[in-house]
Design an enzyme around this catalytic site. Structure first.
Site, short mmCIF file in Angstrom:
data_model
loop_
_atom_site.label_atom_id
_atom_site.label_comp_id
_atom_site.label_asym_id
_atom_site.label_seq_id
_atom_site.Cartn_x
_atom_site.Cartn_y
_atom_site.Cartn_z
N CYS A 256 40.82 69.37 75.97
CA CYS A 256 40.72 69.36 74.50
C CYS A 256 40.38 67.98 73.95
CB CYS A 256 42.01 69.88 73.89
SG CYS A 256 43.49 68.90 74.29
N HIS B 113 47.92 69.39 72.39
CA HIS B 113 46.56 69.75 72.01
C HIS B 113 46.00 68.67 71.07
CE1 HIS B 113 43.19 72.40 71.67
NE2 HIS B 113 43.33 72.60 70.36
N ASP C 214 38.61 73.11 65.16
CA ASP C 214 39.05 72.94 66.55
C ASP C 214 37.89 73.26 67.48
OD1 ASP C 214 40.31 72.76 68.96
OD2 ASP C 214 41.97 74.09 68.48
#
Length: 645
Positions: free
Chosen positions: A401, A445, A461
């Protein structure tokens, strides 16, 4: 008095039990030396050898102290103190000669037991220390009773510990609580774990390899959908070409501006200690129940580093607009890029800027670029060179991520759209038994926020573009190869998952009602028990009264056991019969049994032989043959009363 071998072995076992858990955080040589010293004492005891001379023990002691000073480069601190206690207790075994030495070792073992709570206050630690304390108590009883067997000693030790439980609970409930953690420690006592305020390639993927609990969340009413569960943490603004940082303090910026619509979400967070100041809340946080600082980028900071478990209530709005009137200074900060890095990414962003008719179209172009060009979501990407964004976008196309968030923000800034990186946690695992969500380090994250006119800061995202399963179903389901994840994170065995949920629910109750039993919870509990206007003076009075009552109850219980037993009616009647014969000159000798005495009395008084034999027969039947019948006892009483000389 010479100490017996079983007592010495009991002391060795006690020292081993209280020292063994420290092996995980002490240098290997400390644990090894302690084991060797205890093994030396076992050898000397088994072979009836003399103990080592004092000069040798002094030399070994000085060597151990010197080794500790060299290992820790200090003479004070938690690890230094624990290492000294472990080694000195083992050395004390080599000069164990008298009962006084044994008593010192028992007290030393009890003290080492307490030191375990400087590292962990978990339920498992408490249970293990209870086992160790039982062994210590058993050895202490052996010291004072000598030849008493192991099972009786163990039973007495267990009874003593059980008798201490009521008084312990009373003190725990009523003793005035002090502010701060259960155990006050110096700064070096706290381990730092969890999210950092920096992000570089690989930092997030390393964190997800841990299944340690970050925090637990209990929702009061409505529960947001999993794709809305973004738990906000540090916000990163500055980029040096490889690492993102918070940069200069946003406290100088304008206050955070938040507009939200719809229902607010109320919940309670139980945050584990992580030795940092930041708090976590659902995007976007509106308020917290504890004193806190909210920065201009909606990052929440505690007044001090979170060095102990922290519980707070929070309210968030999931449908919001934030900072639509962001100051120009902040927007310029969100456009800054390091010079001389990632030329290909700069060119790509410039091409998108020329082709896009709006910022929203450019953002969608960037997300489509990730989803349509063979990017892979993985925990083990190839290493990146100097131009990290270029290498990721055009060469490796593999990453976690933080790779996607970093490159996306870089592209947005290069295209003239203010953007920043937000780190925290996403999702959560629901514990049906406890009714709360668990956020683990493996849920860490990174996502992004871009600033758009009329909308303010909007969350995007980029990980969702390449791995939507990460947002919908969790990390394990999004990875093609999840072997690197902790076993319990990737397993799907219902039995193991159920066992983990049960253990975590029990742990949560321990955390909430034992470790988290603070002033607030104490006053709430005592109020429910009917105590009003609680003050420290009243608590002391209640504690004194409760302790006095418990001691009185224990005293009555044990005094009752000291009362003489009730007389046996059969024996009482027979002794009355013997007294009547004694008054007639027929006295029973001390060695004479009932049958012999009856035969002699019948010979001396033949006219009463039938009555004497009848009473003796009835007595033997009731006393020795187990014929406990009320009618027989009544008949025996009548026969004794009717007996006349």
């Amino acid at each position: 008095m010479k100490l017996s071998a079983p007592l010495i072995y009991g002391l060795i076992i006690s020292i081993l039990l209280v020292s063994a858990p420290h092996a995980g955080h002490l240098p290997l040589w400390v644990s090894g030396t302690g084991v060797l010293l205890l093994a030396w004492r076992v050898y000397l005891t088994r072979n009836s050898q003399r103990l080592p001379p004092r000069w040798l023990l002094v030399g070994v002691t000085l060597a151990c102290v010197g080794g500790i000073a060299l290992s820790f480069h200090a003479v004070f601190g938690r690890e230094v103190g624990v290492a000294l206690l472990v080694l000195l207790s083992a050395l004390k075994m080599l000069e164990l000669r008298t009962t006084r030495d044994a008593s010192v070792l028992i007290y030393l073992a009890c003290f080492i037991t307490i030191t375990h709570f400087l590292y962990s206050q978990s339920l498992a630690t408490g249970l293990f220390m209870l086992l160790a304390l039982t062994a210590i108590m058993t050895t202490w009883i052996h010291l004072h009773t000598g030849t008493l067997g192991l099972k009786p000693r163990l039973r007495i030790a267990t009874m003593l510990l059980m008798q201490a439980i009521p008084l312990t609970l009373l003190i725990f409930v009523l003793f005035p609580r002090v502010s701060g953690p259960l155990w006050g420690l110096p700064q070096d006592a706290y381990a730092s774990s969890g999210l950092s305020d920096t992000m570089s390639p690989g930092s997030m993927s390393k964190l997800t390899l841990s299944d340690a609990v970050a925090f637990r969340v209990t929702f009061k009413d409505a529960v947001p959908l999993r794709p809305q569960m973004y738990w906000r943490g540090p916000v990163l603004w500055d980029f040096d070409g490889r690492t993102w940082t918070r940069g200069r303090s946003p406290l100088l910026a304008a206050p955070a501006q938040l507009e939200y619509s719809g229902l607010a979400v109320d919940y309670t967070v139980t945050l584990e200690a992580h030795n940092k100041s930041w708090l976590f809340a659902l995007d976007m946080p509106i308020s917290l129940s504890i004193p806190y600082v909210r920065l201009a980028d909606f990052q929440l900071l505690n007044k001090a580093p979170v060095n102990s478990r922290l519980r707070y209530e929070a309210t968030s709005g999931t449908n919001y607009r934030s900072s639509r009137n962001e100051p120009q200074q902040q927007l310029q900060r969100a456009l800054a890029l390091p010079a001389g890095f990632n030329p290909r990414a700069l060119q790509l962003a410039a091409d998108w800027r020329r082709q896009a008719s709006s910022d929203e179209q450019l953002i969608n172009t960037a997300l489509d670029y990730f989803s349509r060009n063979g990017f892979e979501y993985t925990l083990e990407p190839p290493p990146l060179g100097r131009d990290t964004v270029d290498d990721f976008l055009f060469t490796t196309r593999q990453g976690f991520c933080e790779y996607y968030a970093s490159s996306f923000v870089f592209l947005m800034r290069a295209a003239g759209i203010p953007a920043r990186v937000v780190t925290g946690y996403q999702g959560g695992e629901y514990n049906d038994l406890g009714g709360y969500y668990i956020l683990r380090q493996s849920d860490a994250h990174a996502w992004t926020e871009v600033w758009l006119k009329e909308r303010g800061w909007v969350r995007y995202d980029p990980t969702a573009a390449i791995a939507p399963g990460r947002i919908q179903n969790g990390l394990s389901n999004a990875l093609a190869d999840n072997a690197a994840l902790p076993f319990l994170t990737r397993t799907r065995w219902p039995l193991l998952l159920s066992l983990r949920d049960n253990i975590d629910a029990l742990t949560n109750q321990w955390n909430q009602w034992v470790l988290g039993y603070d002033n607030e919870r104490q006053f709430a509990l005592l109020t429910r028990l009917g105590m009003q206007d609680i003050t420290w003076q009243k608590l002391a009075l209640y504690l004194l009264a409760g302790a006095s009552l418990l001691l009185a109850l224990f005293a009555l219980f044990f005094l009752r056991r000291l009362q003489p037993p009730l007389p046996d009616p059969v024996q009482t009647l027979y002794l009355r019969f013997c007294k009547r014969l004694a008054r007639a000159g027929i006295t029973r000798a001390a060695h004479e049994g009932p049958l012999d005495f009856a035969a002699r009395a019948a010979a001396l008084r033949p006219q009463h032989a039938a009555a004497i034999n009848d009473i003796t027969t009835r007595y033997l039947a009731l006393r020795y043959r187990g014929q406990q019948d009320r009618a027989l006892l009544q008949a025996f009483r009548h026969a004794v009363r009717s007996f006349k000389l």
